[in-house]
Design a protein around this motif. Structure first.
Motif, mmCIF file in Angstrom:
data_model
loop_
_atom_site.group_PDB
_atom_site.id
_atom_site.type_symbol
_atom_site.label_atom_id
_atom_site.label_comp_id
_atom_site.label_asym_id
_atom_site.label_seq_id
_atom_site.Cartn_x
_atom_site.Cartn_y
_atom_site.Cartn_z
ATOM 1 N N LEU A 126 0.802 -1.225 0.000
ATOM 2 C CA LEU A 126 0.000 0.000 0.000
ATOM 3 C C LEU A 126 0.835 1.276 0.000
ATOM 4 N N THR A 127 2.127 1.146 0.282
ATOM 5 C CA THR A 127 2.971 2.337 0.353
ATOM 6 C C THR A 127 4.063 2.298 -0.725
ATOM 7 N N VAL A 128 5.026 1.433 -0.555
ATOM 8 C CA VAL A 128 6.210 1.436 -1.413
ATOM 9 C C VAL A 128 5.917 0.956 -2.835
ATOM 10 N N SER A 129 5.177 -0.118 -2.999
ATOM 11 C CA SER A 129 4.992 -0.661 -4.346
ATOM 12 C C SER A 129 3.616 -0.391 -4.949
ATOM 13 N N TRP A 130 2.844 0.484 -4.330
ATOM 14 C CA TRP A 130 1.505 0.792 -4.833
ATOM 15 C C TRP A 130 1.534 1.348 -6.256
ATOM 16 N N GLN A 131 2.518 2.176 -6.566
ATOM 17 C CA GLN A 131 2.577 2.835 -7.864
ATOM 18 C C GLN A 131 3.146 1.938 -8.965
ATOM 19 N N THR A 132 3.588 0.749 -8.635
ATOM 20 C CA THR A 132 4.177 -0.146 -9.628
ATOM 21 C C THR A 132 3.138 -0.535 -10.675
ATOM 22 N N GLU A 133 3.510 -0.350 -11.930
ATOM 23 C CA GLU A 133 2.612 -0.715 -13.039
ATOM 24 C C GLU A 133 3.367 -1.547 -14.040
ATOM 25 N N PRO A 134 2.766 -2.600 -14.512
ATOM 26 C CA PRO A 134 1.521 -3.198 -14.043
ATOM 27 C C PRO A 134 1.718 -3.775 -12.639
ATOM 28 N N TYR A 135 0.624 -3.943 -11.941
ATOM 29 C CA TYR A 135 0.660 -4.315 -10.519
ATOM 30 C C TYR A 135 1.480 -5.572 -10.247
ATOM 31 N N TYR A 136 1.523 -6.495 -11.186
ATOM 32 C CA TYR A 136 2.215 -7.768 -10.935
ATOM 33 C C TYR A 136 3.733 -7.639 -10.966
ATOM 34 N N TYR A 137 4.262 -6.477 -11.294
ATOM 35 C CA TYR A 137 5.702 -6.250 -11.176
ATOM 36 C C TYR A 137 6.114 -5.999 -9.733
ATOM 37 N N GLY A 138 5.172 -5.565 -8.928
ATOM 38 C CA GLY A 138 5.472 -5.319 -7.519
ATOM 39 C C GLY A 138 5.401 -6.626 -6.744
ATOM 40 N N ASN A 139 6.435 -6.957 -6.004
ATOM 41 C CA ASN A 139 6.467 -8.251 -5.314
ATOM 42 C C ASN A 139 5.708 -8.275 -3.995
ATOM 43 N N ASP A 140 5.393 -7.133 -3.426
ATOM 44 C CA ASP A 140 4.754 -7.124 -2.104
ATOM 45 C C ASP A 140 3.360 -7.736 -2.118
ATOM 46 N N LEU A 141 2.624 -7.561 -3.193
ATOM 47 C CA LEU A 141 1.305 -8.188 -3.306
ATOM 48 C C LEU A 141 1.439 -9.711 -3.358
ATOM 49 N N ALA A 142 2.420 -10.197 -4.093
ATOM 50 C CA ALA A 142 2.651 -11.647 -4.155
ATOM 51 C C ALA A 142 3.046 -12.203 -2.783
ATOM 52 N N TYR A 143 3.872 -11.467 -2.043
ATOM 53 C CA TYR A 143 4.226 -11.897 -0.688
ATOM 54 C C TYR A 143 2.998 -11.928 0.207
ATOM 55 N N LEU A 144 2.152 -10.916 0.107
ATOM 56 C CA LEU A 144 0.928 -10.890 0.896
ATOM 57 C C LEU A 144 0.098 -12.145 0.644
ATOM 58 N N ILE A 145 -0.109 -12.485 -0.601
ATOM 59 C CA ILE A 145 -0.900 -13.668 -0.959
ATOM 60 C C ILE A 145 -0.191 -14.943 -0.507
ATOM 61 N N ALA A 146 1.130 -14.974 -0.597
ATOM 62 C CA ALA A 146 1.892 -16.163 -0.183
ATOM 63 C C ALA A 146 1.767 -16.426 1.318
ATOM 64 N N TRP A 147 1.614 -15.380 2.119
ATOM 65 C CA TRP A 147 1.487 -15.551 3.565
ATOM 66 C C TRP A 147 0.139 -16.156 3.955
ATOM 67 N N LEU A 148 -0.895 -15.936 3.168
ATOM 68 C CA LEU A 148 -2.247 -16.341 3.572
ATOM 69 C C LEU A 148 -2.413 -17.836 3.852
ATOM 70 N N PRO A 149 -1.853 -18.757 3.045
ATOM 71 C CA PRO A 149 -1.981 -20.176 3.405
ATOM 72 C C PRO A 149 -1.363 -20.506 4.769
ATOM 73 N N LEU A 150 -0.274 -19.820 5.114
ATOM 74 C CA LEU A 150 0.352 -20.060 6.414
ATOM 75 C C LEU A 150 -0.458 -19.446 7.549
ATOM 76 N N VAL A 151 -1.138 -18.341 7.277
ATOM 77 C CA VAL A 151 -2.052 -17.768 8.275
ATOM 78 C C VAL A 151 -3.161 -18.778 8.560
ATOM 79 N N LEU A 152 -3.691 -19.391 7.515
ATOM 80 C CA LEU A 152 -4.806 -20.332 7.658
ATOM 81 C C LEU A 152 -4.381 -21.680 8.240
#
Length: 172
Positions: A126-152
Motif C-alpha cells: 500500500l505504500t512502497v509498491s503501490w505505484q508499480t505498473e503493471p501491478y504484478y511487477y510489484g512483489n509485495d502483493l505476491a508476498y501478501l498472498i503467499a502468507w495467507l496459506p500459512l495464516v490459515l
C-alpha cells in the motif's frame, strides 16, 4: 488359487492412497514456509546491517524511500507516520521482518508470525509498491498472498507449535 475379495482390496488401496495424500498435504506448505522465513530473516538482517538504510536522510535511507513514495502511496497517512521517526520505523521494520522470519522458520507461533508477515507485506504494497505498473511487477502483493496459506494452516510439521501440541496431547 486363492480368492481375493475385490471390495477389501479396493478399500485397502484407497486407505494407502488417502494416507499418502494426508502425509503429502502436511508437507505441502513447508517449501513456502522455508522460502518466506529465509527471505524475511534475510530482509531484516539486511536492514539492520545497512547503516544507510537506518538513516533519516541520504541515499538509500528509509527516510528518503518514504519521502519518495509519499505522494504515490495508497495510504499517505501510513507514510506520514513512518516519516515522523524514519530511523525508528526502519528498526521496527527490520526487527518485525526478523521476528516473522524466525517464527516462520521455527514454526513458533506460526499463524501469528504469518499474520505479521502478511501485514508487513500489505503495508509495503500500500505504500512502497503501490505505484508499480503493471501491478504484478510489484512483489509485495505476491508476498501478501503467499502468507495467507500459512495464516490459515500454520506449521504442521517441523515446528515448535507441532511439538508443543503433541506434548499437550500426550499429557492428557
Amino acid at each position: 488359487m486363492t480368492h481375493v475379495d475385490r471390495t477389501t482390496a479396493t478399500y485397502a488401496s484407497d486407505d494407502v492412497s488417502t494416507d499418502r495424500r494426508e502425509r503429502t498435504a502436511q508437507y505441502a506448505l513447508l517449501p513456502l514456509r522455508l522460502f518466506l522465513g529465509v527471505t524475511f530473516v534475510y530482509a531484516g538482517l539486511d536492514k539492520l546491517f545497512d547503516s544507510a538504510f537506518l538513516s533519516a536522510t541520504g541515499t538509500g535511507s528509509i527516510g528518503e524511500l518514504m519521502s519518495s513514495v509519499r505522494n504515490t502511496s495508497a495510504v499517505p497517512a501510513l507514510v506520514d507516520m513512518a516519516l515522523k521517526s524514519p530511523e525508528g520505523f526502519g528498526y521496527a521494520m527490520a526487527f518485525g521482518e526478523l521476528a516473522v522470519g524466525l517464527g516462520t522458520l521455527l514454526g513458533l507461533l506460526a499463524r501469528p508470525a504469518a499474520l505479521g508477515g502478511a501485514l508487513i507485506s500489505l503495508s509495503l504494497w500500500l505504500t512502497v509498491s503501490w505505484q508499480t505498473e503493471p501491478y504484478y511487477y510489484g512483489n509485495d502483493l505476491a508476498y501478501l498472498i503467499a502468507w495467507l496459506p500459512l495464516v490459515l494452516a500454520g506449521a504442521s510439521v517441523f515446528s515448535l507449535d507441532a511439538a508443543v501440541a503433541e506434548r499437550r496431547r500426550r499429557s492428557r
